[in-house]
Design a protein around this motif. Structure first.
Motif, mmCIF file in Angstrom:
data_model
loop_
_atom_site.group_PDB
_atom_site.id
_atom_site.type_symbol
_atom_site.label_atom_id
_atom_site.label_comp_id
_atom_site.label_asym_id
_atom_site.label_seq_id
_atom_site.Cartn_x
_atom_site.Cartn_y
_atom_site.Cartn_z
ATOM 1 N N TRP A 1 0.825 -1.198 0.000
ATOM 2 C CA TRP A 1 0.000 0.000 0.000
ATOM 3 C C TRP A 1 0.859 1.247 0.000
ATOM 4 O O TRP A 1 1.966 1.248 0.505
ATOM 5 C CB TRP A 1 -0.925 0.004 1.214
ATOM 6 N N ALA B 1 0.246 5.716 0.411
ATOM 7 C CA ALA B 1 -0.669 6.831 0.664
ATOM 8 C C ALA B 1 -0.063 8.101 0.071
ATOM 9 O O ALA B 1 1.148 8.288 0.101
ATOM 10 C CB ALA B 1 -0.902 7.008 2.151
ATOM 11 N N LEU C 1 -5.121 6.586 -1.841
ATOM 12 C CA LEU C 1 -4.561 5.353 -1.316
ATOM 13 C C LEU C 1 -4.363 4.426 -2.508
ATOM 14 O O LEU C 1 -5.273 4.233 -3.315
ATOM 15 C CB LEU C 1 -5.517 4.720 -0.298
ATOM 16 N N SER D 1 4.181 11.042 -1.449
ATOM 17 C CA SER D 1 3.578 9.757 -1.094
ATOM 18 C C SER D 1 4.515 8.997 -0.165
ATOM 19 O O SER D 1 5.723 9.193 -0.175
ATOM 20 C CB SER D 1 3.246 8.926 -2.336
#
Length: 185
Positions: free
Chosen positions: A22, A24, A53, A179
């Motif tokens: 993942w 963000a 996300l 990010s």
């Protein structure tokens, strides 16, 4: 007999981004609300904030779910210019990095589909998103990105003699973001 020359040292290549995991992202930028978007003569660049996300499926592809909001003053109504009309969008985007890790700054192609809304009575179609970005991945889990996106959508109007009518709007979005991807294997 001639001695063989020693091989030239090989320059260290940056490691390509790892896949899976993942990420963000948060960003600031400016969006241009054109005359056709809100039937206003106030076409101009306006500040915007965004967040997303993402899931990096491969080093070349990341699927993002995100939202953005134009920072208008919050008033709405039929006489409010487009620059003051609260506008927001949410959707999905595919970021394709054709050559991950080849250069210090990676070129990225952006493709997406969004729902763009405003506090008015106009009906808007889904927006098709296309864009490009330049992404600088640091040695840590952080990355910086500069992007340019275009959102193309249709605004429905009252039927004329029984025929549906509409107008097209094109919203340009210039942004910069950061990010974070947690370190992993």
């Amino acid at each position: 007999m001639v001695a063989a020359a020693a091989p030239a040292p090989v320059a260290a290549q940056p490691a390509p981004p790892r896949s899976g995991g993942w990420e963000a992202s948060a960003g600031l930028g400016a969006i241009r609300l054109d005359d056709d978007f809100a039937a206003s003569d106030d076409a101009a660049w306006r500040p915007v904030v965004s967040g997303a996300l993402g899931w990096r499926a491969t080093p070349r592809a990341t699927l993002w779910i995100g939202a953005w909001r134009h920072l208008g003053d919050g008033e709405s109504g039929p006489a409010v210019p487009a620059g003051d009309l609260p506008v927001w969008g949410a959707g999905v985007e595919l970021a394709v990095t054709p050559w991950p890790g080849r250069w210090a700054v990676d070129p990225v192609l952006l493709f997406g589909l969004e729902s763009v809304r405003a506090d008015d009575d106009l009906e808007r179609s889904a927006a098709f998103v296309g864009g490009v970005a330049a992404r600088l991945a640091t040695d840590s889990a952080w990355a910086l990105e500069i992007s340019l996106r275009n959102r193309f959508l249709t605004i429905e109007e009252e039927p004329v003699e029984g025929v549906q009518t509409g107008r097209d709007a094109s919203l340009w979005h210039l942004g910069a973001g950061v990010s974070y991807r947690p370190p992993g294997p």
